[in-house]
Design a protein around this motif. Structure first.
Motif, PDB file in Angstrom:
ATOM      1  N   ASP A  44      -7.273   3.396  -1.796  1.00  0.00           N
ATOM      2  CA  ASP A  44      -6.156   2.776  -2.319  1.00  0.00           C
ATOM      3  C   ASP A  44      -5.651   3.237  -3.544  1.00  0.00           C
ATOM      4  N   HIS A  64      -6.874   4.876   3.187  1.00  0.00           N
ATOM      5  CA  HIS A  64      -5.852   3.872   2.818  1.00  0.00           C
ATOM      6  C   HIS A  64      -5.185   4.363   1.321  1.00  0.00           C
ATOM      7  N   HIS A  80      -1.359   4.919  -1.367  1.00  0.00           N
ATOM      8  CA  HIS A  80      -0.169   4.638  -1.381  1.00  0.00           C
ATOM      9  C   HIS A  80       0.577   6.092  -2.172  1.00  0.00           C
ATOM     10  N   HIS A 111      -9.674  -3.456   3.554  1.00  0.00           N
ATOM     11  CA  HIS A 111     -10.382  -4.162   2.500  1.00  0.00           C
ATOM     12  C   HIS A 111     -11.677  -5.004   2.830  1.00  0.00           C
TER      13      HIS A 111
END
Ligand code: ZN
Length: 502
Positions: A415, A70, A72, A351
């Motif tokens: 994340d 996960h 970005h 999550h």
């Protein structure tokens, strides 16, 4: 020094942790982009050719490259390229830093400086619009505060902010809340900025031992990946997950999860079911401390059911962000209505921070995959931390240990908070509560072979096995005997090529 940056024939000797049934080995032989052999050093040595380079890593750990489930990436890269004021001691220094960037930028290019905190500055005050105008007469310039909820803009920048944005003081240049949180939509980065952001983020990932990411991306990010790939520059593998809103178009084009190849592929569709604990918008069963607020669900049950149903028909995997117990409960209900018992599209929940035992069991029965972030334990789960501050039953967060015990599939991800598998692994094995902790071996599986399964790629990567891709990371010590303390990433190899060396 020998140049290992071209893939060829390479024999690595060290402490190999394979993530296969036979857990350990002495050496790995790489031919081209694939693993050609795993086993005893002397045996593999007999198979080497004249040009094979032999690299004795002296007991250092060799693992499959980390797969971050996960990220970005492009957003992180864009952020890293911005002038960062977090280490300035005065407003004057910050203005100087901004001026340096303005001088190096073409007129008109938007410059967003980040992380100012007036309490650390001599002047003890935010900048004024006039000060920013002086520094950047020909460039839109914005200073965003460290909290992300407040910013100051110059005249050029203000002129670009549409009348629809209400929380803008056009006299004094002060921006608040939604305006600050959506700066990337108001001032879309240029194509070059996207490319440079992805380059910077990839380099960072390689330094951290990451060879594959499952990226939560936008179409503009996918464009940047494609462009770097065409130019032969993309040295990380990416599975691209797009917002749900793109699902219909993808379906019309006949593009399903899995389209692409081993470098760049289409992942699933991302949906948000709730918000975050920090903003007290994650949907809980009981109120946050000190009030009646229980957070909020972003969709009705009916709407969520319908979204999942439509995506299923289009052959899309889902990644649904659900943090609070109430949101997790709702997502499981939607999945239950729509999917076959064996979860063939490998739908996930992202999550899963505050799942109750009921939800853990239900997710287990349905075979739902859990993409969780051990960094959150390190960041917020210590006594006196954000979880304790915001939540009545705060100890029941991120229960990796309990979830593992129940036999569910979990993949770890960062994340990007921060992007660092080693930070996540340390947070997880040293977690404050037993129901959060897992063994180091289990944690390593959750950062390698498990996430490979999450993107349908367990057959080609995630473990050290003959014929799999030669994606490897070398850590500076034998972590099984000496633990993770002080360990660093020494080498990162992707497709047989050295992409990072400390
Ligand atoms: Zn995220």
């Amino acid at each position: 020094m020998t140049d290992y940056s071209q893939s060829g024939s390479l024999l690595l000797r060290g402490k190999v942790l394979t993530m296969e049934a036979k857990e350990e080995a002495e050496a790995v032989l790489i031919e081209g982009e694939k693993i050609a052999g795993v086993g005893r050093y002397e045996e593999l040595k007999r198979r080497t050719k004249e040009e094979t380079k032999i690299w004795d890593l002296r007991g250092r750990t060799i693992l499959p490259g980390f797969i971050d489930s996960h990220t970005h990436l492009v957003g992180m890269g864009l952020e890293e390229m911005r002038p960062d004021f977090s280490r300035t001691h005065s407003l004057a220094d910050a203005l100087e830093l901004a001026y340096e960037r303005v001088k190096a930028s073409p007129p008109g290019e938007v410059i967003i400086g980040v992380n100012w905190d007036e309490s650390r500055w001599k002047e003890k005050r935010p900048p004024t619009k006039e000060e920013l105008d002086k520094v950047a007469p020909q460039n839109p310039l914005i200073f965003r505060r460290i909290c992300g909820h407040q910013a100051v803009a110059n005249q050029q920048a203000l002129a670009l902010i549409g009348k629809g944005w209400k929380r803008v003081d056009r006299e004094r240049g002060i921006l608040l809340e939604d305006v600050c949180l959506n700066l990337d939509d108001i001032f879309p980065p240029s194509r070059d900025q996207f490319l440079n952001g992805l380059r910077a983020a990839t380099a960072r990932a390689q330094r951290e031992g990451v060879t594959s990411v499952q990226d939560i991306a936008k179409p503009s990010h996918l464009w940047a990946y494609q462009r770097l790939r065409q130019d032969g520059e993309l040295k990380i593998r990416a599975s691209i997950n797009l917002p749900f809103a793109q699902g219909e178009l993808l379906s019309r084009l006949g593009l399903e999860t899995g389209f692409g190849d081993q470098t760049l592929r289409l992942g699933g569709l991302k949906i948000f079911a709730d918000g975050s604990i920090g903003a007290k918008t994650a949907a809980l069963f009981s109120p946050y401390r000190g009030g009646r607020n229980k957070g909020l669900l972003l969709h009705s049950q009916r709407r969520l059911n319908e979204m999942v149903h439509r995506g299923e028909e289009g052959g899309h995997q889902f990644l649904i962000h659900a943090i609070g117990g109430r949101a997790i409960h709702q997502v499981l209900k939607a999945y239950k209505r729509a999917i076959a018992a064996s979860n063939p599209l490998r739908h996930r929940i992202e999550h899963f921070e505050l799942a109750r035992e009921e939800e853990i069991e239900e997710a287990g029965r349905m075979g739902i995959l859990l993409a969780m972030q051990p960094n959150f334990i390190g960041n917020w789960s210590q006594p006196g931390g954000m979880y304790e501050d915001h939540l009545p039953q705060w100890r029941n967060n991120n229960r990796f240990g309990l979830i593992k015990e129940r036999g569910l599939k979990v993949a770890l991800g960062s994340d990007c908070m921060p992007l660092s598998p080693l930070y996540g692994l340390r947070s997880l094995v040293n977690a404050p509560f037993a129901q959060q902790r897992v063994s180091l071996k289990d944690a390593l599986r959750m950062y390698t072979i498990e996430p490979a399964y999450f993107s349908f790629e367990e057959g080609i990567k995630g473990s050290i096995r003959e014929e799999k891709l030669a994606d490897l990371v070398v850590l500076s010590q034998d972590i099984l005997s000496r633990g993770l303390e002080g360990v660093e990433v020494e080498l990162t190899i992707c497709g047989g090529k050295l992409v990072y060396q400390r």
